[in-house]
Scaffold this motif. Structure first.
Motif, mmCIF file in Angstrom:
data_model
loop_
_atom_site.group_PDB
_atom_site.id
_atom_site.type_symbol
_atom_site.label_atom_id
_atom_site.label_comp_id
_atom_site.label_asym_id
_atom_site.label_seq_id
_atom_site.Cartn_x
_atom_site.Cartn_y
_atom_site.Cartn_z
ATOM 1 N N ALA A 92 0.829 -1.207 0.000
ATOM 2 C CA ALA A 92 0.000 0.000 0.000
ATOM 3 C C ALA A 92 0.861 1.255 0.000
ATOM 4 O O ALA A 92 0.516 2.260 -0.635
ATOM 5 C CB ALA A 92 -0.930 -0.010 1.210
ATOM 6 N N ALA A 163 -6.087 3.135 5.408
ATOM 7 C CA ALA A 163 -6.596 2.513 4.178
ATOM 8 C C ALA A 163 -7.056 3.593 3.219
ATOM 9 O O ALA A 163 -7.532 4.650 3.635
ATOM 10 C CB ALA A 163 -7.753 1.560 4.487
ATOM 11 N N LEU A 173 -4.180 -1.122 1.985
ATOM 12 C CA LEU A 173 -4.406 -1.381 3.405
ATOM 13 C C LEU A 173 -3.081 -1.334 4.152
ATOM 14 O O LEU A 173 -2.140 -2.049 3.786
ATOM 15 C CB LEU A 173 -5.030 -2.764 3.610
ATOM 16 C CG LEU A 173 -6.331 -3.073 2.866
ATOM 17 C CD1 LEU A 173 -6.759 -4.509 3.133
ATOM 18 C CD2 LEU A 173 -7.432 -2.095 3.274
#
Length: 232
Positions: A92, A163, A173
């Motif tokens: 992420a 997130a 995430l």
């Protein structure tokens, strides 16, 4: 048959509970081992789903870990093409970097089972199943900024950006919904030095996992199922 490719940075930080969900939806799963396998080919651009998993290095550590250049390029091209992509923890952070957002050390570690707070956008997202019992496994020391054009979906007491999503195709995430509670011991062994340096007793994590693990498995499965269904 559809194919999902997962970029793996540590052997034990794999797809976890996400793997059987993908297989049940007809995905063939391939792993690419970061630093070993090539990450600059067309396969990562054309595959049905790309998943960038977690790891203990920084998203800007290109000079120390040159493979990040190719990995970042593959992630950037997926995002530009609006192709399905899921990033977890380091994955992420690399998505955020590819989108021009910052990634930096928080000044502390967030490790263990702790609560999440969903934003209004998060309550309408694939993360909605977490609203009833908002708990997740956290294991990081860096955090991403929310990229321009992305929706912020969740926060925790120690990390405001947990997130983000762009449309239905991209989900990042910071926490580990994918971690299989039955395999926590491999995390405790693999990250033993980090736990010791952070002053975290692995027995505490085992007990937290004993109390919350199966609930987390169910909730994580619901979240991933909703997101995969949203891909069409």
């Amino acid at each position: 048959m559809k194919t999902a490719i997962a970029i793996r940075h540590l052997a034990f930080e794999d797809l976890g509970i996400l793997q059987p969900l993908l297989q049940a939806r007809g995905f063939r799963i391939e792993y690419r081992e970061a630093g070993v396998d090539r990450l600059d080919g067309l396969a990562l651009e054309q595959v049905d789903l790309l998943i960038a998993l977690g790891g203990p290095i920084g998203a800007f550590d290109d000079e120390l870990y040159p493979f990040l250049v190719d990995e970042l390029g593959a992630i950037r091209r997926r995002l530009q093409a609006r192709r399905p992509i899921l990033g977890i923890c380091l994955g992420a952070q690399l998505m955020a970097r590819a989108l021009g957002a910052g990634v930096a050390a928080m000044g502390h570690k967030e490790i263990g089972f702790a609560e999440l707070q969903l934003t209004e956008a998060g309550m309408r997202s694939a993360l909605a199943p977490l609203a009833d019992s908002p708990l997740a496994l956290h294991w990081h020391g860096d955090q991403f900024d929310i990229p321009d054009g992305a929706q912020r979906l969740a926060a925790s007491a120690r990390c405001p950006n947990q997130a983000f999503a762009i449309g239905n195709h991209a989900l990042g995430l910071q926490f580990h919904l994918e971690a299989d509670p039955q395999r926590l011991e491999s995390w405790l062994v693999g990250h033993a030095c980090e736990l010791a340096a952070a002053g975290i007793d692995p027995r505490t994590l085992r007990e937290q996992c004993r109390r919350h693990g199966e609930m987390l498995r169910r909730q994580g499965s619901l979240v991933f199922a909703r997101w995969l269904d949203g891909l069409g």
